[in-house]
Design an enzyme around this catalytic site. Structure first.
Site, PDB file in Angstrom:
ATOM      1  N   CYS A 259       9.072   5.554   6.691  1.00 47.94           N
ATOM      2  CA  CYS A 259       8.074   4.887   5.581  1.00 47.94           C
ATOM      3  C   CYS A 259       7.406   5.873   4.929  1.00 47.94           C
ATOM      4  O   CYS A 259       7.359   5.720   4.002  1.00 47.94           O
ATOM      5  CB  CYS A 259       7.099   3.846   6.702  1.00 47.94           C
ATOM      6  SG  CYS A 259       5.738   4.664   7.781  1.00 47.94           S
ATOM      7  N   HIS A 308       2.179   2.389   9.476  1.00 48.96           N
ATOM      8  CA  HIS A 308       3.176   2.058   8.553  1.00 48.96           C
ATOM      9  C   HIS A 308       2.524   1.928   7.103  1.00 48.96           C
ATOM     10  O   HIS A 308       1.344   1.579   6.929  1.00 48.96           O
ATOM     11  CB  HIS A 308       3.773   0.722   8.803  1.00 48.96           C
ATOM     12  CG  HIS A 308       5.055   0.274   7.951  1.00 48.96           C
ATOM     13  ND1 HIS A 308       6.265   0.844   8.239  1.00 48.96           N
ATOM     14  CD2 HIS A 308       5.258  -0.436   6.951  1.00 48.96           C
ATOM     15  CE1 HIS A 308       7.226   0.570   7.647  1.00 48.96           C
ATOM     16  NE2 HIS A 308       6.419  -0.427   6.711  1.00 48.96           N
ATOM     17  N   HIS A 320       9.560  -0.638   0.785  1.00 51.30           N
ATOM     18  CA  HIS A 320       9.244   0.322   1.920  1.00 51.30           C
ATOM     19  C   HIS A 320      10.519   0.483   2.773  1.00 51.30           C
ATOM     20  O   HIS A 320      11.676  -0.001   2.618  1.00 51.30           O
ATOM     21  CB  HIS A 320       8.162  -0.400   2.904  1.00 51.30           C
ATOM     22  CG  HIS A 320       8.600  -1.558   3.575  1.00 51.30           C
ATOM     23  ND1 HIS A 320       8.175  -1.739   4.743  1.00 51.30           N
ATOM     24  CD2 HIS A 320       9.620  -2.503   3.503  1.00 51.30           C
ATOM     25  CE1 HIS A 320       8.700  -2.911   5.489  1.00 51.30           C
ATOM     26  NE2 HIS A 320       9.380  -3.247   4.380  1.00 51.30           N
TER      27      HIS A 320
END
Length: 344
Positions: A259, A308, A320
């Protein structure tokens, strides 16, 4: 003559043992008959458990990334320190050679002072603190000895700093190994659960994810892509070129990402350097706490521990790298616990 002996009776102990064993056998048979057969977890139960394991793996991944970044920095710092020490030692040797030349010249012109001999053969620190010793030396010799003293102190400090960083590096490598093992353990556990699904169930899960991603993409492109501008817009456009690239923990591109690897790579394409981990990226710019104030290309931080991150794609969507087993894709911002945005 016929025998009238009574037949031998079984002992009470043997009867009791047999009776007990028989009762136990009956009880076990009854339990087995009444026990419910072991139920295979449903597709949704497996998905829920796997999602949880992937979330835990991602937490560990960001800690792994942090340790890896620290290791890389320490290695560079140690390399620089070691180069400085090597150069400093060469300079010190040159200074000592110069002082030796002075002493040789003095000897040829009428004899070398005993204090100079001591300076040449041992650490000069003690002598420099003695005014009586300095009085016996020429100004040129005093200046040379002071330079030697300063260089020695500098080298000692750099060696001590390098030694401390080497210890820190060893600890960091140990931590890195632990985090890598933790990530791999979570992923292996998740894969074991996925292996309990039938091919039909796996296909159904993949289809659900693909549908959700297509819906998010349509929603993002309806309004989001049109409003991208500036360096944030350039980062967003770069991320779009990586749609479909696989998630790989610890990866920073160009063919696979985790991420924070995706977001740091995307901003690098826009000529902007941001930190490597999601937690560090959370502090890399101005925080935006209202989703309605987000602009395309802003970083979006999720989960209370900030493990994240994605890029805002507009219309309530993010682009993402979600987790292992998925690819870079669009997803609704509401699918994860939003914390805040960050404008770089």
């Amino acid at each position: 003559m016929a025998s009238h002996r009574r037949p031998k009776q079984p002992s009470r102990t043997r009867v009791t043992v047999l009776t007990t064993a028989a009762a136990a056998a009956v009880a076990l048979s009854s339990q087995a008959a009444n026990a419910a057969p072991s139920e295979k977890p449903s597709k949704d139960e497996v998905k829920s458990k796997v999602d949880k394991l992937y979330e835990e793996a991602e937490k560990a991944t960001e800690k792994y990334n942090g340790a890896k970044e620290k290791q890389d920095k320490l290695e560079k710092q140690i390399g620089t320190l070691q180069d400085n020490v090597a150069r400093g030692q060469e300079e010190l040797n040159t200074l000592r050679d110069g002082l030796g030349s002075l002493a040789t010249a003095q000897y040829r012109s009428g004899g070398i002072d005993p204090s100079v001999q001591l300076f040449l053969s041992s650490d000069p620190d003690d002598f420099l603190d003695q005014a009586s010793t300095l009085d016996q030396l020429s100004g040129q010799q005093v200046e040379a000895l002071k330079k030697i003293q300063e260089k020695q102190r500098s080298l000692a400090q750099q060696r001590e700093e390098a030694s401390a960083k080497l210890k820190d590096l060893a600890d960091t490598r140990t931590e890195l190994g632990k985090k890598k093992k933790e990530v791999q353990g979570k992923l292996a556990e998740a894969q074991k659960l996925l292996n309990t699904l039938t091919a039909k169930e796996k296909a159904a899960l993949d289809a659900e994810q693909a549908r959700a991603s297509r819906t998010s993409e349509r929603s993002a492109l309806d309004t989001g892509g049109k409003s991208a501008s500036g360096r944030a817009g350039a980062a967003y456009s770069a991320a779009q070129t990586k749609l479909g690239s696989p998630y790989v923990y610890g990866a920073t591109g160009p063919s696979s990402f985790d991420c924070s690897g995706l977001t740091s790579w995307a901003y690098a394409q826009a000529g902007v350097s941001i930190p490597r981990t999601s937690q560090e990226q959370a502090n890399a710019g101005t925080r935006i706490y209202s989703q309605s104030d987000l602009q395309v290309g802003d970083l979006v931080i999720f989960y209370d521990d900030q493990h994240h991150v994605g890029l805002y794609a507009g219309n309530g969507q993010v682009i993402h790298a979600p987790r292992t087993g998925t690819v870079v894709r669009y997803e609704s911002i509401g699918n994860m616990p939003f914390q805040f945005g960050v404008r770089i």
